[in-house]
Design a protein around this motif. Structure first.
Motif, PDB file in Angstrom:
ATOM      1  N   ASP A 118      37.782  37.369  35.063  1.00  0.00           N
ATOM      2  CA  ASP A 118      37.281  38.508  35.926  1.00  0.00           C
ATOM      3  C   ASP A 118      35.751  38.905  35.280  1.00  0.00           C
ATOM      4  O   ASP A 118      34.922  39.113  36.029  1.00  0.00           O
TER       5      ASP A 118
ATOM      6  N   LYS B  27      41.529  45.168  35.341  1.00  0.00           N
ATOM      7  CA  LYS B  27      41.541  44.114  36.526  1.00  0.00           C
ATOM      8  C   LYS B  27      40.631  44.176  37.500  1.00  0.00           C
ATOM      9  O   LYS B  27      40.596  45.369  38.197  1.00  0.00           O
TER      10      LYS B  27
ATOM     11  N   SER C 239      39.123  43.930  41.252  1.00  0.00           N
ATOM     12  CA  SER C 239      39.602  43.525  42.754  1.00  0.00           C
ATOM     13  C   SER C 239      38.336  43.181  43.584  1.00  0.00           C
ATOM     14  O   SER C 239      37.529  43.787  43.707  1.00  0.00           O
ATOM     15  N   LYS C 240      38.418  41.847  43.982  1.00  0.00           N
ATOM     16  CA  LYS C 240      37.516  41.321  44.773  1.00  0.00           C
ATOM     17  C   LYS C 240      36.992  41.997  46.181  1.00  0.00           C
ATOM     18  O   LYS C 240      35.947  42.238  46.688  1.00  0.00           O
ATOM     19  N   GLU C 241      38.443  42.574  46.728  1.00  0.00           N
ATOM     20  CA  GLU C 241      38.254  43.204  47.982  1.00  0.00           C
ATOM     21  C   GLU C 241      37.524  44.429  47.851  1.00  0.00           C
ATOM     22  O   GLU C 241      36.984  44.766  48.617  1.00  0.00           O
ATOM     23  N   ARG C 242      37.913  45.144  46.989  1.00  0.00           N
ATOM     24  CA  ARG C 242      37.271  46.729  46.510  1.00  0.00           C
ATOM     25  C   ARG C 242      36.099  46.601  45.620  1.00  0.00           C
ATOM     26  O   ARG C 242      35.455  47.740  45.631  1.00  0.00           O
TER      27      ARG C 242
ATOM     28  N   LEU D 214      51.709  47.938  46.351  1.00  0.00           N
ATOM     29  CA  LEU D 214      51.206  46.704  46.839  1.00  0.00           C
ATOM     30  C   LEU D 214      50.819  47.200  48.335  1.00  0.00           C
ATOM     31  O   LEU D 214      49.719  46.753  48.903  1.00  0.00           O
TER      32      LEU D 214
ATOM     33  N   THR E  83      45.945  46.342  43.317  1.00  0.00           N
ATOM     34  CA  THR E  83      45.641  44.942  42.808  1.00  0.00           C
ATOM     35  C   THR E  83      47.072  44.771  42.239  1.00  0.00           C
ATOM     36  O   THR E  83      47.707  45.373  41.517  1.00  0.00           O
TER      37      THR E  83
ATOM     38  N   THR F 161      49.172  45.369  38.260  1.00  0.00           N
ATOM     39  CA  THR F 161      48.228  46.459  37.646  1.00  0.00           C
ATOM     40  C   THR F 161      49.199  47.500  36.971  1.00  0.00           C
ATOM     41  O   THR F 161      48.710  48.536  36.377  1.00  0.00           O
TER      42      THR F 161
END
Length: 806
Positions: free
Chosen positions: A388, A431, A433-436, A773, A778, A781
């Protein structure tokens, strides 16, 4: 004709047939055998009958003896009751009837005739009357032995029965020494010394009137002691005398405050409720209700009516001795720490070297809070695994251990503040999150603050930290929890696909978690949503390095040197939401009006390619350059900072540009409200006004900052504002640690019941992996993984079981 032979007639006795003819030998033997058997049975029956008769006689004798004893004992008991029925009443000393006065005048009319009372209730018929009142149904509960008695008495001689009764009666009288003709010197039961004393006391008591008895009881020593005991139970304290009771406006204001959750659901805004409370206090200060003058003056001087009301109710309740230990959801006070120094834990969602607001500003806040040395400070930041880190940190910078990253953070900070900051840095698993494009906590973040340090918590971005929080409630573990809202998430979400629907749900979730997990919420500006328990205040300052740059530029200008040799620039992360959409639209719409105006743009980001392609397509005068630190020397010579963003809550770059003495052209938006007081801040409302402000800034020179303006931009001033608006100045300066007047320990609150229910519901929902989910969490988590355990030396997740503390 031959006669028929006839058999002789036979006779029957006792069921046995005897023939008249001579018996044969066989018949004779049979008859002898039958006779012997009959005689044996007859003998056995006689023995049994004699034994039974003897037993019955013995039973009759014993039953008769018991009967006589019982009848005699009944007579003696009746005589005893006639002599001492009222002896149980104590004899009290006589006193003057005037002591009672008219208080017991009615007792003379109701005075019972004690002798008549004795005569009536000592009569032998009393038992029969009681049994009649008891009723036939209840009288049948005992055993009816009349049939046995009749059977036994019928078999006995009446003379023998009478003789036995007299003998038993004489024995009974001998036992009690009460036969007729006994001398007074004999120690009979009737003349037993305690009985004689009891009889004499009863006769003396019978001669007294009810007035004398009650007056003597009233003035007895026992009653005086009882009065003293009751007076000691209620003793009005000095504190209760000093605190006046609640009056009408305070009660009405409290009712409005307690009804805020319900009023909010039916559309009544919080600001309207606050105005109602304020008006009630104004009525109070104008003496529309009776108030002590000292208290009225205090209300006029203090404008914080909500806190005044809460503290007022708590003081009144505590002055009466009331102590509230909490409600259904409330976790009671945590164990006191042996140290006198208070502890502040600052929990944030990002860390250096990621140059974002939630990484930089909490770091400065920790340094300046620790500078006062009045409290210990711990900065709690996320730790990312190496995979990450490669996605988040710039220039391929990674760390192999938390100690290595901590060293980097401290070195970066000390280069900018100029002093050594004495605070701890702690890490919790996170962790990315690529989307957020955000870091989310893994597991219960609160468990990474030791219980001995769990005093005051500052949650940077409380909604972000608690969206998927599954663990201990912050307000249960900490004495005071302050949330600081950094980001306008609703504005970002609206720009996404189906953004309106997503923003609707996120708006309610933000309200939910802010109400459940915070005692106070600070909003940096009005650009954020109106969260529960929130106030608006800018509690951020600028890096001292920018103020030094501003002082340097002011000195150059004072010497007549050219301080600004460049025109305008824009700096920010290159994503559409950071103002790039607004910038391209303004430049494209007024391309002809701006003429040869050029703008240099510094930044890197996920949308860099799209932004540059859109600008080239429209042939805009935008020069795209690599992202730089705002304090870089290459940016010192620019005179105008352009910031058209309306998605920011409080743009740090705008504050830094003002600190360096530059012009700032920004939108007339709630996020820029704090900057309007600075003369170098030029705000625009329309696109045409944007062109005018740009031309004005390019044609004039900015004014130098005054010492007051420089102080308002500093972290010292921001820390002071934070202490005031978060109530930390009251809590840290309270000798009792802020618990003496804590509202939740003084009075139950409907708001607390709602907040506790919301927190419990949130805990239950976030414990379901499927719901997590579906809501965009994520994966994995809910708890940290093995890599986090290895990096941070944590207990494996299987052995760790978070417990919800209610």
């Amino acid at each position: 004709m031959a006669k028929e032979s006839q058999s002789p007639p036979s006779t029957t006795t006792t069921g046995i047939t005897f023939s008249s003819s001579p018996p044969s030998s066989s018949s004779l033997s049979m008859m002898l055998s039958s006779t012997n058997a009959f005689s044996l049975l007859s003998k056995g029956w006689r023995e049994v009958r004699d034994s039974a008769d003897a037993d019955l006689q013995l039973m009759r004798k014993r039953a008769n003896s018991v009967k006589n004893l019982a009848s005699t004992f009944d007579r003696e008991i009746e005589n005893f009751l006639n002599n001492s029925a009222m002896s149980a009443f104590p004899v009290v000393s006589s006193s003057s009837p005037s002591a009672f006065g008219n208080e017991i005048g009615i007792m003379k009319k109701l005075e019972p005739k004690i002798s008549e009372f004795r005569r009536v209730y000592s009569a032998p018929e009393i038992s029969r009357k009681v049994m009649e009142r008891w009723g036939p149904a209840k009288a049948k509960l005992g055993m009816d032995l009349s049939a046995i008695k009749k059977a036994i008495v019928s078999e006995m001689d009446l003379d023998d029965l009478e003789m036995r009764r007299r003998r038993d009666s004489d024995r009974f009288r001998e036992f009690y020494a009460e036969r007729e003709g006994e001398g007074e010197g004999e120690a009979g039961f009737g003349d037993w010394k305690p009985i004689r004393s009891l009889k004499s006391r009863f006769k003396e008591f019978e001669k007294r009137s009810s007035l004398e008895i009650l007056s003597g009881f009233k003035n007895s020593e026992l009653v005086e002691k009882l009065k003293t005991s009751f007076q000691s139970l209620y003793k009005e304290t000095d504190e209760a005398k000093d605190v006046p009771p609640l009056d009408v406006p305070e009660l009405l204001a409290s009712l409005v405050r307690q009804s805020e959750p319900f009023l909010d659901q039916i559309g009544v805004r919080k600001d309207l409720c606050d105005r109602v409370v304020e008006n009630l206090y104004k009525c109070k200060s104008q003496n529309l209700w009776r108030l002590p003058s000292a208290q009225t003056s205090d209300l006029v001087e203090n404008d914080n009516h909500v806190d005044d009301l809460d503290m007022r109710i708590a003081s009144v309740l505590q002055s009466t001795g009331h102590h509230y230990d909490g409600g259904f959801w409330t976790d009671f006070l945590k164990p006191e720490t042996p140290e006198s120094k208070r502890h502040v834990a600052i929990v944030t969602t990002a860390s250096l070297p990621w140059m974002t607001g939630t990484a930089v500003n909490p770091l400065f806040r920790a340094a300046y809070l620790a500078k006062s040395a009045k409290q210990s400070v711990t900065l709690v930041v996320p730790w990312l695994c190496e995979s990450d880190q490669e996605l988040v940190y710039p220039n391929n910078l990674t760390f192999s251990s938390p100690e290595e990253q901590e060293s980097y953070i401290r070195n970066w900070l000390e280069e900018r503040i100029g002093f050594k900051a004495d605070f701890k840095i702690s890490f919790y698993p996170g962790k990315f999150s690529k989307e957020r494009r955000s870091i989310f906590p893994a597991g219960d973040t609160s468990q990474f603050i030791p219980s001995k340090d769990a005093d005051i918590a500052i949650l940077e971005e409380p909604e972000h930290l608690n969206w998927y929080h599954h663990g201990k409630r912050w307000t249960d573990k900490f004495n005071h929890v302050v949330g600081i809202v950094h980001t306008n998430y609703l504005e970002y979400i609206k720009r996404e696909k189906h953004g309106a629907l997503q923003a609707f749900f996120v708006n309610h979730v933000n309200n939910w978690v802010a109400r459940a997990y915070c005692d106070k919420v600070l909003r940096l500006s009005g650009a954020t949503q109106d969260l529960p328990k929130s106030v608006i205040c800018n509690v951020h300052g600028v890096n001292p390095k920018f103020l030094m740059i501003g002082e340097k530029i002011a000195e150059e200008r004072s010497r007549g040197e050219q301080a600004f040799s460049k025109g305008a620039y824009f700096l920010g992360k290159m994503v559409w939401a950071k103002g790039y959409r607004e910038l391209i639209d303004l430049m494209a719409k007024h391309k002809s009006d701006l003429g040869s105006f050029n703008l240099d743009v510094y930044g890197n980001g996920e949308d860099a390619v799209e932004v540059q392609r859109a600008a080239q397509k429209l042939d805009l005068n935008l020069n795209f350059l690599k992202g730089r630190d705002h304090a870089d020397d290459a940016l010192h010579k620019y005179k105008v900072f352009i910031n058209p963003s309306i998605s920011d809550v409080l743009c740090t770059a705008t504050a830094e540009a003002l600190a360096m003495g530059k012009f700032v052209v920004c939108a007339d938006h709630p996020s820029n409200e704090f900057f309007r007081s600075f003369p170098n801040c030029l705000t625009y409302k329309t696109s045409e006004d944007f062109v005018n402000k740009v031309k004005e800034a390019m044609s004039k020179e900015p004014l130098p900052l005054t010492p007051e303006q420089m102080y308002n931009l500093s972290w010292e001033a921001a820390t002071q504002r934070f202490m005031e608006y978060s109530d930390l100045d009251k809590i840290l300066n309270d000798e009792n640690g802020g618990k003496r007047m804590r509202k939740s320990r003084s009075v139950p609150s409907f708001n607390e019941v709602i907040d506790g229910g919301l927190a419990f519901t949130h805990y239950v929902l976030t414990g379901n992996d499927f719901l997590r989910l579906c809501s965009g969490a994520t994966p994995k988590t809910k708890d940290y993984d093995k890599q986090h355990c290895k990096d941070l030396n944590l207990v494996p997740p299987q052995a760790h079981k978070p417990v919800f503390g209610w």
